[in-house]
Design an enzyme around this catalytic site. Sequence first.
Site, short mmCIF file in Angstrom:
data_model
loop_
_atom_site.label_atom_id
_atom_site.label_comp_id
_atom_site.label_asym_id
_atom_site.label_seq_id
_atom_site.Cartn_x
_atom_site.Cartn_y
_atom_site.Cartn_z
N LYS A 74 -1.89 -2.75 7.87
CA LYS A 74 -3.11 -2.41 8.61
C LYS A 74 -3.25 -3.28 9.84
O LYS A 74 -2.94 -4.47 9.82
CB LYS A 74 -4.34 -2.57 7.70
CG LYS A 74 -4.50 -1.47 6.67
CD LYS A 74 -5.81 -1.65 5.92
CE LYS A 74 -6.05 -0.51 4.93
NZ LYS A 74 -7.33 -0.68 4.21
N TYR A 130 -10.02 -10.63 -6.44
CA TYR A 130 -9.12 -10.69 -7.59
C TYR A 130 -9.45 -11.85 -8.52
O TYR A 130 -9.07 -11.83 -9.69
CB TYR A 130 -7.66 -10.77 -7.11
CG TYR A 130 -7.24 -9.49 -6.44
CD1 TYR A 130 -7.03 -8.34 -7.18
CD2 TYR A 130 -7.08 -9.43 -5.06
CE1 TYR A 130 -6.66 -7.15 -6.57
CE2 TYR A 130 -6.72 -8.24 -4.45
CZ TYR A 130 -6.51 -7.10 -5.20
OH TYR A 130 -6.17 -5.93 -4.60
N ARG A 169 -0.80 -1.61 -6.85
CA ARG A 169 -0.94 -2.76 -5.94
C ARG A 169 -2.00 -3.72 -6.46
O ARG A 169 -1.84 -4.94 -6.42
CB ARG A 169 -1.29 -2.25 -4.54
CG ARG A 169 -1.74 -3.31 -3.54
CD ARG A 169 -1.99 -2.63 -2.19
NE ARG A 169 -2.91 -3.37 -1.34
CZ ARG A 169 -2.53 -4.30 -0.46
NH1 ARG A 169 -1.26 -4.62 -0.35
NH2 ARG A 169 -3.43 -4.90 0.29
N HIS A 187 -2.73 3.22 -5.94
CA HIS A 187 -3.31 1.99 -5.42
C HIS A 187 -3.55 0.98 -6.54
O HIS A 187 -3.53 -0.23 -6.31
CB HIS A 187 -4.62 2.27 -4.70
CG HIS A 187 -5.18 1.06 -3.99
ND1 HIS A 187 -4.59 0.53 -2.86
CD2 HIS A 187 -6.25 0.27 -4.27
CE1 HIS A 187 -5.28 -0.54 -2.46
NE2 HIS A 187 -6.28 -0.72 -3.31
N ARG A 215 0.86 -1.17 0.00
CA ARG A 215 0.00 0.00 0.00
C ARG A 215 0.90 1.23 0.00
O ARG A 215 2.03 1.18 0.51
CB ARG A 215 -0.90 0.02 1.23
CG ARG A 215 -1.82 -1.20 1.37
CD ARG A 215 -2.61 -1.11 2.66
NE ARG A 215 -3.55 -2.22 2.80
CZ ARG A 215 -3.29 -3.37 3.42
NH1 ARG A 215 -2.08 -3.56 3.95
NH2 ARG A 215 -4.19 -4.32 3.51
N HIS A 240 -3.98 -9.14 3.75
CA HIS A 240 -5.42 -9.14 4.01
C HIS A 240 -5.72 -9.97 5.25
O HIS A 240 -5.21 -11.09 5.40
CB HIS A 240 -6.19 -9.73 2.83
CG HIS A 240 -6.25 -8.82 1.65
ND1 HIS A 240 -6.54 -9.26 0.37
CD2 HIS A 240 -6.05 -7.48 1.54
CE1 HIS A 240 -6.52 -8.24 -0.46
NE2 HIS A 240 -6.23 -7.15 0.22
#
Length: 301
Positions: free
Chosen positions: A179, A282, A250, A247, A156, A273
């Site tokens: 994150k 995806y 990515r 973004h 990111r 994730h």
Amino acid sequence: MTTADILEAWNAHLSQSRRRSPHTVRAYAATAARLLHTLPAPQSWESLARLDAGTLRTHLAERRADGLGNVSAARELSALKTFIAFAREQSGDHDGNGDLGRPRLRGPRVKKGLPRPITPDEAVNLAETVADDASQPWIAARDRAVLLLLYGAGMRIAEALALPASVLPLGETIMITGKGGRQRVLPLLPIVRAGVEDYIRQCPWPLAKDHPLFRGAKGGPLAQGMVQRAVARARTYLGLPATATPHALRHSFATHLLSAGADLRSLQELLGHASLSSTQIYTKVDAAILLDVYRNAHPRA
């Protein structure tokens, strides 16, 4: 005046007056050389200054016949316009048609559609165009390094800009914090490592262990907005859609890995994730790309 004399002056202008990166100088010199080799000799700044849109259109049509894609053609056209503007300055003619003495010629249209990942060629061209547009060589190297981390490692933008200088020296992998404070290990391709190391060599600010790796023009942390604005300018030059954001690099990293056979669990780890459901999007993107290829290529589609 010989072709070699013209190219030598063009190289000196790019590297000394415009302070472009060595990579940009090589690319722009190669573009000018291809044009010069199609023109009758002898050549002069005055003859180059008189080149019009029709000549460029014919030259680009021949390049397209050799397999040049839309994005690369747009980038080459931009370089040629800059070269001819330089020729007009050298000839003393500052009244050529078009903005800054450049011929009026639009770049190739890029088909608009649903938001989708950009191609590998577009990703590389985007990074290189952002670097070309930078005000200083070290800023060009910095911006290129950041975008290589997004596309080449799937970071990111916030993760890339949060990297501390303590990650140096780079190895074959890098540990980052994403994150939710989740840490993950990412492999670094040689081209990505080389891009970051090029920035490190040129950075004018001391990279102490407790300082951010990527620095702004005045030495502070590099802000996301600076990268986003640079990418926005570059995608306009290249004719890319508004969805071609940092973004999206990515997003493209993930889609291209999946297309190459990566499994969802591995992709989940690489992207950081928390849930596999976030990664499963995806599979839909990849299916959409395959369906698009089928519809365009299959004789009975």
